[in-house]
Design an enzyme around this catalytic site. Structure first.
Site, PDB file in Angstrom:
ATOM      1  N   ASP A 123       0.752  -1.196  -0.161  1.00 29.44           N
ATOM      2  CA  ASP A 123      -0.085   0.036   0.002  1.00 29.44           C
ATOM      3  C   ASP A 123       0.846   1.239   0.067  1.00 29.44           C
ATOM      4  O   ASP A 123       2.147   1.321   0.210  1.00 29.44           O
ATOM      5  CB  ASP A 123      -0.794  -0.020   1.246  1.00 29.44           C
ATOM      6  N   LYS A 145      -3.365   3.039  -2.272  1.00 32.91           N
ATOM      7  CA  LYS A 145      -4.412   3.857  -2.098  1.00 32.91           C
ATOM      8  C   LYS A 145      -4.280   5.336  -1.706  1.00 32.91           C
ATOM      9  O   LYS A 145      -3.482   5.249  -0.701  1.00 32.91           O
ATOM     10  CB  LYS A 145      -5.605   3.631  -1.398  1.00 32.91           C
ATOM     11  N   MET A 256      -8.106   8.625   9.844  1.00 30.66           N
ATOM     12  CA  MET A 256      -8.628   9.309   8.337  1.00 30.66           C
ATOM     13  C   MET A 256      -9.576  10.275   8.811  1.00 30.66           C
ATOM     14  O   MET A 256     -10.702  10.564   7.952  1.00 30.66           O
ATOM     15  CB  MET A 256      -9.435   8.122   7.802  1.00 30.66           C
TER      16      MET A 256
HETATM   17  N1  SAH Z   1      -4.436  -0.377   9.453  1.00 30.12           N
HETATM   18  C1  SAH Z   1      -4.142   0.902   9.808  1.00 30.12           C
HETATM   19  C2  SAH Z   1      -5.182   2.025   9.692  1.00 30.12           C
HETATM   20  C3  SAH Z   1      -5.352   2.217   8.216  1.00 30.12           C
HETATM   21  S1  SAH Z   1      -6.502   3.809   8.049  1.00 30.12           S
HETATM   22  C4  SAH Z   1      -3.584   1.035  11.044  1.00 30.12           C
HETATM   23  O1  SAH Z   1      -3.577   0.076  11.891  1.00 30.12           O
HETATM   24  O2  SAH Z   1      -2.734   1.815  11.399  1.00 30.12           O
HETATM   25  C5  SAH Z   1      -5.401   4.981   7.450  1.00 30.12           C
HETATM   26  C6  SAH Z   1      -5.218   5.640   8.407  1.00 30.12           C
HETATM   27  O3  SAH Z   1      -4.331   5.369   9.517  1.00 30.12           O
HETATM   28  C7  SAH Z   1      -4.770   7.247   8.057  1.00 30.12           C
HETATM   29  O4  SAH Z   1      -5.677   7.894   7.507  1.00 30.12           O
HETATM   30  C8  SAH Z   1      -4.028   7.652   9.358  1.00 30.12           C
HETATM   31  O5  SAH Z   1      -5.195   8.270   9.959  1.00 30.12           O
HETATM   32  C9  SAH Z   1      -3.553   6.323   9.909  1.00 30.12           C
HETATM   33  N2  SAH Z   1      -2.038   6.328   9.839  1.00 30.12           N
HETATM   34  C10 SAH Z   1      -1.433   5.477   9.521  1.00 30.12           C
HETATM   35  N3  SAH Z   1      -0.078   5.545   9.505  1.00 30.12           N
HETATM   36  C11 SAH Z   1       0.119   6.511   9.885  1.00 30.12           C
HETATM   37  C12 SAH Z   1       1.306   7.414  10.190  1.00 30.12           C
HETATM   38  N4  SAH Z   1       2.476   7.052  10.016  1.00 30.12           N
HETATM   39  N5  SAH Z   1       0.999   8.720  10.842  1.00 30.12           N
HETATM   40  C13 SAH Z   1      -0.016   9.258  10.820  1.00 30.12           C
HETATM   41  N6  SAH Z   1      -1.419   8.428  10.585  1.00 30.12           N
HETATM   42  C14 SAH Z   1      -1.057   7.225  10.164  1.00 30.12           C
END
Ligand code: SAH
Length: 340
Positions: A123, A145, A256
């Site tokens: 991703d 995405k 998000m």
């Molecule tokens: N499965 C992922 C979340 C997917 S939804 C998890 O467990 O982390 C995607 C969202 O995750 C983004 O919009 C943001 O809110 C958050 N996110 C993921 N990586 C991030 C990062 N390095 N820094 C800040 N937000 C992050």
């Protein structure tokens, strides 16, 4: 390899039951054919009554006598017969939670899976840097995405996973954070199971907890917060939901949530949240350019969000924000009653 067969437009009689037949059905579909899956006794009946309904017969499993009958009937009707190997191709899928993006935050199990991968579907979020070194020799496929723009539609990702595994590959599906937190990981597991493809899941470090931590914000702290609620801010909430979110009390973690931040903070205020409730926005956690903005719910609502905020970012609402690292604490002091 079976996964490379072409069944375009053909109706394929798949003879057998249970998992092996499910797998055969999936590879007939992947190869463009229409599978007709029946147990061996049913296949004998069908080939006796209406052999013209099928173009090709694939023998998967069943007793010897049915096998001989099916072959004889197929020969009489001039239908080609092919045999699926008992075990099928040895492909499989491993869903790996890659953590918030820094390669050091991939678990040992995740690294092991990557090291053994033939194909990696990855991703936009998650550890892209050093992927070549973590998965040497693997084909790397970006199905990334970006918000509001799905480079490869979810169903297509699922189709790719199944297709490559049925072709015999060990496919690693590398996802940001944990696969089961807003990652559609369970849909991918379901797709694999439906196709009879063996699938395992390696959990990952979720950004919901780790990214606030990167800014020095613990999601719980004795005496300050004894719960944390993780929500997707993808679409704003309704009034009842705002009331519940506010009512729980502890820490609210929003993923998000950049695009809807103004609406969500306004909703929380309507539900009675104190305008002085601390709020932090942590952008690009564990990645170059990590940035923390500390403010309050009231200030963010009245100023229309956080200036120049970009995704990926985690929003944290709650008293624990007061524990943010030195820069965050200084910003909070400056921002009470308004944005810095
Ligand atoms: N499965 C992922 C979340 C997917 S939804 C998890 O467990 O982390 C995607 C969202 O995750 C983004 O919009 C943001 O809110 C958050 N996110 C993921 N990586 C991030 C990062 N390095 N820094 C800040 N937000 C992050």
């Amino acid at each position: 390899m079976l996964g490379q067969l072409e069944f375009d437009g053909l109706t394929v009689l798949v003879v057998g039951a249970a998992a092996a037949a499910r797998r055969a059905r999936a590879w007939v579909e992947v190869a463009g054919g229409t599978p007709l899956v029946v147990p061996s006794a049913g296949a004998v009946t069908l080939l006796t009554a209406s052999p013209d309904r099928v173009d090709l017969v694939v023998w998967v499993q069943g007793p010897r006598r049915h096998h001989d009958q099916v072959r004889r009937l197929a020969r009489g009707a001039r239908l080609p017969v092919t045999t699926a190997p008992a075990a099928g191709p040895r492909g499989r899928v491993t869903l790996v939670g890659g953590g918030p993006g820094h390669p050091d935050l991939v678990t040992v199990a995740g690294r092991d899976a990557l090291a053994l991968a033939d194909v990696v579907l990855h991703d936009r979020l998650g550890p892209r840097e050093r992927l070549g070194a973590l998965a040497p020799g693997a084909e790397l496929v970006d199905v990334g995405k970006t918000p509001g723009h799905h480079a490869v539609p979810q169903r297509e990702i699922e189709r790719l996973l199944v297709e490559r595994a049925l072709g015999g590959a060990h496919v690693v599906r590398l996802k940001g954070g944990d696969p089961f937190v807003f990652g559609r990981g369970s849909e991918e597991v379901q797709a694999c199971r439906a196709a009879g493809v063996p699938v395992t899941v390696v959990p990952g470090v979720t950004s919901a907890v780790a990214v606030p931590g990167a800014a020095g914000i613990p999601v719980t702290h004795r005496g300050l917060s004894r719960s944390f609620t993780v929500v997707s801010g993808h679409v704003p909430f309704d009034e009842e939901e705002y009331a519940h979110l506010r009512g729980v009390g502890g820490t609210l973690v929003i993923l998000m949530g950049v695009a809807t931040l103004t609406q969500v903070t306004a909703g929380l205020l309507r539900a009675g949240m104190d305008a002085c409730m601390p709020l932090a926005l942590v952008e690009r956690g564990f990645l170059p350019g990590q940035r923390t903005t500390v403010s309050t719910v009231g200030a963010v609502a009245s100023r229309g969000g956080v200036p120049a905020a970009t995704s990926p970012a985690v929003v944290v609402v709650g008293e624990v924000v007061r524990l943010a690292g030195a820069d965050g604490a200084a910003a909070l002091a400056a921002s009470v009653g308004g944005l810095p």
